[in-house]
Structures are given as C-alpha cells and as structure tokens.
Design a protein around this motif. Structure first.
Motif, mmCIF file in Angstrom:
data_model
loop_
_atom_site.group_PDB
_atom_site.id
_atom_site.type_symbol
_atom_site.label_atom_id
_atom_site.label_comp_id
_atom_site.label_asym_id
_atom_site.label_seq_id
_atom_site.Cartn_x
_atom_site.Cartn_y
_atom_site.Cartn_z
ATOM 1 N N HIS A 74 1.612 5.102 -45.103
ATOM 2 C CA HIS A 74 1.210 4.861 -43.706
ATOM 3 C C HIS A 74 1.695 3.452 -43.379
ATOM 4 C CE1 HIS A 74 -1.360 4.921 -40.106
ATOM 5 N NE2 HIS A 74 -1.717 3.697 -40.426
ATOM 6 N N LEU A 75 2.799 3.343 -42.628
ATOM 7 C CA LEU A 75 3.474 2.068 -42.396
ATOM 8 C C LEU A 75 3.269 1.620 -40.956
ATOM 9 C CD1 LEU A 75 5.308 0.218 -44.168
ATOM 10 C CD2 LEU A 75 7.259 1.283 -43.024
ATOM 11 N N ARG A 76 2.830 0.368 -40.818
ATOM 12 C CA ARG A 76 2.574 -0.170 -39.483
ATOM 13 C C ARG A 76 3.131 -1.587 -39.351
ATOM 14 N NH1 ARG A 76 2.113 4.330 -38.918
ATOM 15 N NH2 ARG A 76 0.502 5.555 -37.887
ATOM 16 N N GLU A 77 4.364 -1.789 -39.779
ATOM 17 C CA GLU A 77 5.051 -3.064 -39.583
ATOM 18 C C GLU A 77 5.612 -3.117 -38.165
ATOM 19 O OE1 GLU A 77 5.722 -5.905 -41.914
ATOM 20 O OE2 GLU A 77 3.824 -4.918 -42.323
ATOM 21 N N PRO A 78 5.705 -4.308 -37.558
ATOM 22 C CA PRO A 78 6.267 -4.390 -36.199
ATOM 23 C C PRO A 78 7.677 -3.825 -36.112
ATOM 24 C CG PRO A 78 5.149 -6.429 -36.779
ATOM 25 C CD PRO A 78 5.200 -5.606 -38.024
ATOM 26 N N GLN A 79 8.489 -4.061 -37.170
ATOM 27 C CA GLN A 79 9.875 -3.611 -37.127
ATOM 28 C C GLN A 79 10.085 -2.213 -37.675
ATOM 29 O OE1 GLN A 79 8.546 -5.603 -39.337
ATOM 30 N NE2 GLN A 79 9.788 -5.908 -41.176
ATOM 31 N N LEU A 80 9.049 -1.621 -38.290
ATOM 32 C CA LEU A 80 9.192 -0.281 -38.862
ATOM 33 C C LEU A 80 7.814 0.347 -39.010
ATOM 34 C CD1 LEU A 80 11.367 1.669 -40.054
ATOM 35 C CD2 LEU A 80 10.753 0.762 -42.302
ATOM 36 N N HIS A 81 7.636 1.542 -38.469
ATOM 37 C CA HIS A 81 6.337 2.203 -38.560
ATOM 38 C C HIS A 81 6.530 3.707 -38.657
ATOM 39 C CE1 HIS A 81 7.280 2.023 -34.226
ATOM 40 N NE2 HIS A 81 6.707 3.206 -34.164
ATOM 41 N N GLY A 82 5.516 4.366 -39.198
ATOM 42 C CA GLY A 82 5.558 5.812 -39.336
ATOM 43 C C GLY A 82 4.733 6.269 -40.518
ATOM 44 N N THR A 101 10.170 4.882 -37.728
ATOM 45 C CA THR A 101 10.810 4.473 -36.484
ATOM 46 C C THR A 101 10.971 2.967 -36.432
ATOM 47 O OG1 THR A 101 9.840 6.355 -35.297
ATOM 48 C CG2 THR A 101 10.622 4.513 -33.967
ATOM 49 N N ASP A 102 12.162 2.518 -36.010
ATOM 50 C CA ASP A 102 12.390 1.093 -35.761
ATOM 51 C C ASP A 102 12.891 0.926 -34.332
ATOM 52 O OD1 ASP A 102 15.035 1.887 -35.801
ATOM 53 O OD2 ASP A 102 15.536 0.837 -37.655
ATOM 54 N N ASP A 103 13.427 -0.254 -34.009
ATOM 55 C CA ASP A 103 13.823 -0.527 -32.628
ATOM 56 C C ASP A 103 15.078 0.217 -32.195
ATOM 57 O OD1 ASP A 103 15.557 -1.907 -34.224
ATOM 58 O OD2 ASP A 103 15.277 -3.854 -33.259
ATOM 59 N N THR A 104 15.744 0.892 -33.131
ATOM 60 C CA THR A 104 16.957 1.629 -32.774
ATOM 61 C C THR A 104 16.763 3.136 -32.773
ATOM 62 O OG1 THR A 104 17.749 1.700 -35.067
ATOM 63 C CG2 THR A 104 18.376 -0.215 -33.747
ATOM 64 N N GLY A 105 15.608 3.612 -33.224
ATOM 65 C CA GLY A 105 15.382 5.048 -33.217
ATOM 66 C C GLY A 105 14.519 5.508 -34.372
ATOM 67 N N THR A 106 14.482 6.809 -34.566
ATOM 68 C CA THR A 106 13.636 7.439 -35.578
ATOM 69 C C THR A 106 14.490 8.027 -36.692
ATOM 70 O OG1 THR A 106 11.895 7.956 -33.984
ATOM 71 C CG2 THR A 106 11.932 9.249 -36.008
ATOM 72 N N MET A 107 14.058 7.770 -37.923
ATOM 73 C CA MET A 107 14.714 8.319 -39.105
ATOM 74 C C MET A 107 13.830 9.413 -39.683
ATOM 75 S SD MET A 107 15.839 4.673 -40.792
ATOM 76 C CE MET A 107 14.332 3.883 -40.179
ATOM 77 N N ASP A 108 14.320 10.646 -39.649
ATOM 78 C CA ASP A 108 13.558 11.786 -40.134
ATOM 79 C C ASP A 108 13.830 11.961 -41.628
ATOM 80 O OD1 ASP A 108 12.119 14.062 -40.514
ATOM 81 O OD2 ASP A 108 13.369 15.344 -39.251
ATOM 82 N N PHE A 109 12.773 11.851 -42.441
ATOM 83 C CA PHE A 109 12.917 12.000 -43.884
ATOM 84 C C PHE A 109 12.447 13.368 -44.377
ATOM 85 C CE2 PHE A 109 13.091 7.399 -43.531
ATOM 86 C CZ PHE A 109 14.072 7.075 -44.458
ATOM 87 N N THR A 110 12.085 14.258 -43.478
ATOM 88 C CA THR A 110 11.584 15.572 -43.882
ATOM 89 C C THR A 110 12.648 16.338 -44.663
ATOM 90 O OG1 THR A 110 10.117 15.682 -41.956
ATOM 91 C CG2 THR A 110 10.662 17.761 -43.053
ATOM 92 N N GLY A 111 12.260 16.794 -45.843
ATOM 93 C CA GLY A 111 13.189 17.499 -46.712
ATOM 94 C C GLY A 111 13.921 16.592 -47.673
#
Length: 315
Positions: free
Chosen positions: A94-102, A149-159
C-alpha cells in the motif's frame, strides 16, 4: 539477537540492535516494460531514521525519501512493516508517496520456505553472532495484481511477477556481486561477497535456483565453491560454481545502473549502481555435464561493488 528471531528472518530483526545497524526489504515488481523496485528500511546511524527508496527501471530514475525513525512500525509475529503511510507485507503493498502511489497484491506466492519457523537463506549461519551482513529471501516469486501511478500515468502490474528479499546488519560487504532474475516460471538469485572473519575473510556464497517447483540451494555451508571468475573483452563476467552434485555456470553483463544508497558503518552513505536490465545467462548441469536447467534474461537486476577478483583469495 533472540533465538526466536533467527527462525523468523523475514520479520524485523533490529528490536535490540545498536548502531551501526541497518535493515531493509527489497520488493521487485515486473510486468513487461514496467519495472519498479521498492526498498523500505531503517538505519540507526549517524542519526536513526526510516527510509524508502524507489527505483524505476523503465524510466531510469531513483529516489531516497528519509522519514523520522518513529514513522517505522512493524509486527512481531509476522512480516508486516510500515514507513509513514506506506505499508508492506508478504501479501500486499500500500504505497502513498507523493511521487508514486497505488496498491499491489501478491497471489500464487512461493515463499522461500514453506515452514513458518526457519532460518531462511542463512541456514546454520543464522546463529553466528559476528557476521557483518545477513541476507534473506521472503518470496521467490508471486503473481501481481494492481497498479502504481506517478505524475506521468499509471503502470499496471496485474499479471506480472513479484520478488521479495531483505538484508540486515552493520554494513554491506565489499566486494560483492548480487543478481536476481526470472526465467519464465523459474527464478534465480546469487549473492557473492567477501565476508570478514576474526583474523581473515572468506568468500561467502548464497544462491538458489527455483525451477520445476524444485529449489536448488547453493551456499558456502552446503559445500558450494567458486571455482572460476573472470571478465572477458566484451565486458561479461563469467562465473563457475562447484557443488558435490552440480556445476553452476553464469554469464553476466551489467549496463548503466541506477544510483542506490547502501549502508556503510557510517550510515546510508554509500552510493552504488543497480542495473535493472542486466543480461544474465544461467546453466545448471550435473557433474557429468548433463544440463538440468538453462535460461537467459535481459531484465535481470544486478549490482557489482568493488574488485570482484578479490573473491578468489582465500582467508
């Protein structure tokens, strides 16, 4: 170190530690071009603090966020830690950094040891009190679900594939080589280092290959020996390990790495380079030469620190 902690190496080991001391967990998340490594941990010197390092292999960036030591929390009965609002366990992030969260969850998890009480990668060395650094593997591999998700978009790691390990002690050794990679449904890790001893030093080996739902362990305490290490003109490192039953052959090429802060006796003051896209070839063979496993990866993580040729020296 309390005896019961030696049998739960994935949990926080530093409850009674004194400086110099560090402890950090390494989460590696991969899905296609998406590659993120998260390293939460603590350091007691020169000023006690918690930290979170983020390495983005896809974008080629790295960061080190320092927190007050009070921001670090842990469970005693199982692996679950927090740094600020960021929570890590063997089943989720459970990540809640300003530059990266999700949020990321781990399923189909393959732990290093199926038994709850175990000494992990260290084996009998878990009970040796004077070691400079200890190494453990929490999760050999798991299936990922979720996104960051960061300031440039979302990275889907599913799978995708997840891997979790940890280090703790006074400082990283030097010289050392570390590498980890997945080959389809197989996973490999090697940690090779010059280990200080009272009155000398030895070359310590901790490695495993997980393939076909079977785990092969290569370590100093099981009789594994480094017989060859050299670097060829193309920049590749070639290593051969011998065990009573097998021969392990490695070829590793490291390219440009990401800056990573590593522990020394004066704190997190060492800068090393980690390549998240190293080229690694692994072959395991019987003593008679029959191939048991062979794999290649262009997305291995790898670190080389110091003069590796010193690893051939005896104590």
């Amino acid at each position: 170190m309390p005896f019961q902690d030696c049998l739960l190496p994935e949990t926080f080991q530093g409850k009674y530690a004194q400086a110099p001391y560090f402890e950090g967990w390494y989460f590696r998340l991969q899905n296609g071009s998406h590659s993120i490594s998260l390293i939460p941990g603590i350091c007691l010197n020169p000023q006690p603090h918690a930290y979170l390092q983020i390495l983005n292999g896809e974008k080629g960036t790295s960061s080190y966020q320092e927190y007050p030591f009070s921001a670090f929390r842990f469970r005693q009965d199982r692996f679950a830690i927090s740094v600020g609002e960021n929570h890590f366990s063997s089943t989720s992030i459970h990540l809640r950094e300003p530059q990266l969260h999700g949020d990321i969850s781990f399923t189909n998890r393959v732990p290093f040891c199926a038994h709850r009480l175990n000494t992990g990668m260290m084996g009998p060395f878990a009970f040796v009190p004077w070691l400079q650094c200890r190494h453990g593997v929490v999760t050999i591999r798991s299936t990922l679900a979720g996104a960051l998700t960061d300031d440039t978009g979302t990275m889907d790691f599913t799978g995708g594939i997840g891997y979790v390990e940890k280090d703790w002690g006074k400082a990283f050794p030097q010289p050392y080589l570390w590498t980890q990679a997945h080959f389809g449904l197989s996973t490999f890790m090697l940690c090779l280092a010059r280990v200080p001893l009272p009155g000398g030093a030895l070359t310590g080996i901790l490695a495993f290959l997980y393939t076909g739902q079977k785990r092969y362990l290569f370590s100093t305490y099981t009789g594994t020996r480094l017989s060859t290490i050299c670097r060829t003109e193309d920049g590749a490192w070639h290593l051969i390990f011998r065990t009573p039953f097998h021969r392990l052959f490695l070829r590793l090429i490291i390219h440009k790495g990401l800056t990573l802060r590593a522990p020394g006796t004066q704190g997190m003051n060492r800068e090393i380079q980690e390549d998240p896209h190293a080229d690694l070839s692994v072959r395991l063979a019987t003593c008679g030469g029959d191939t048991v496993f062979q794999g290649q990866s262009a997305d291995a993580s790898a670190e080389i620190v110091g003069d590796l040729l010193k690893l051939t020296k005896q104590a």
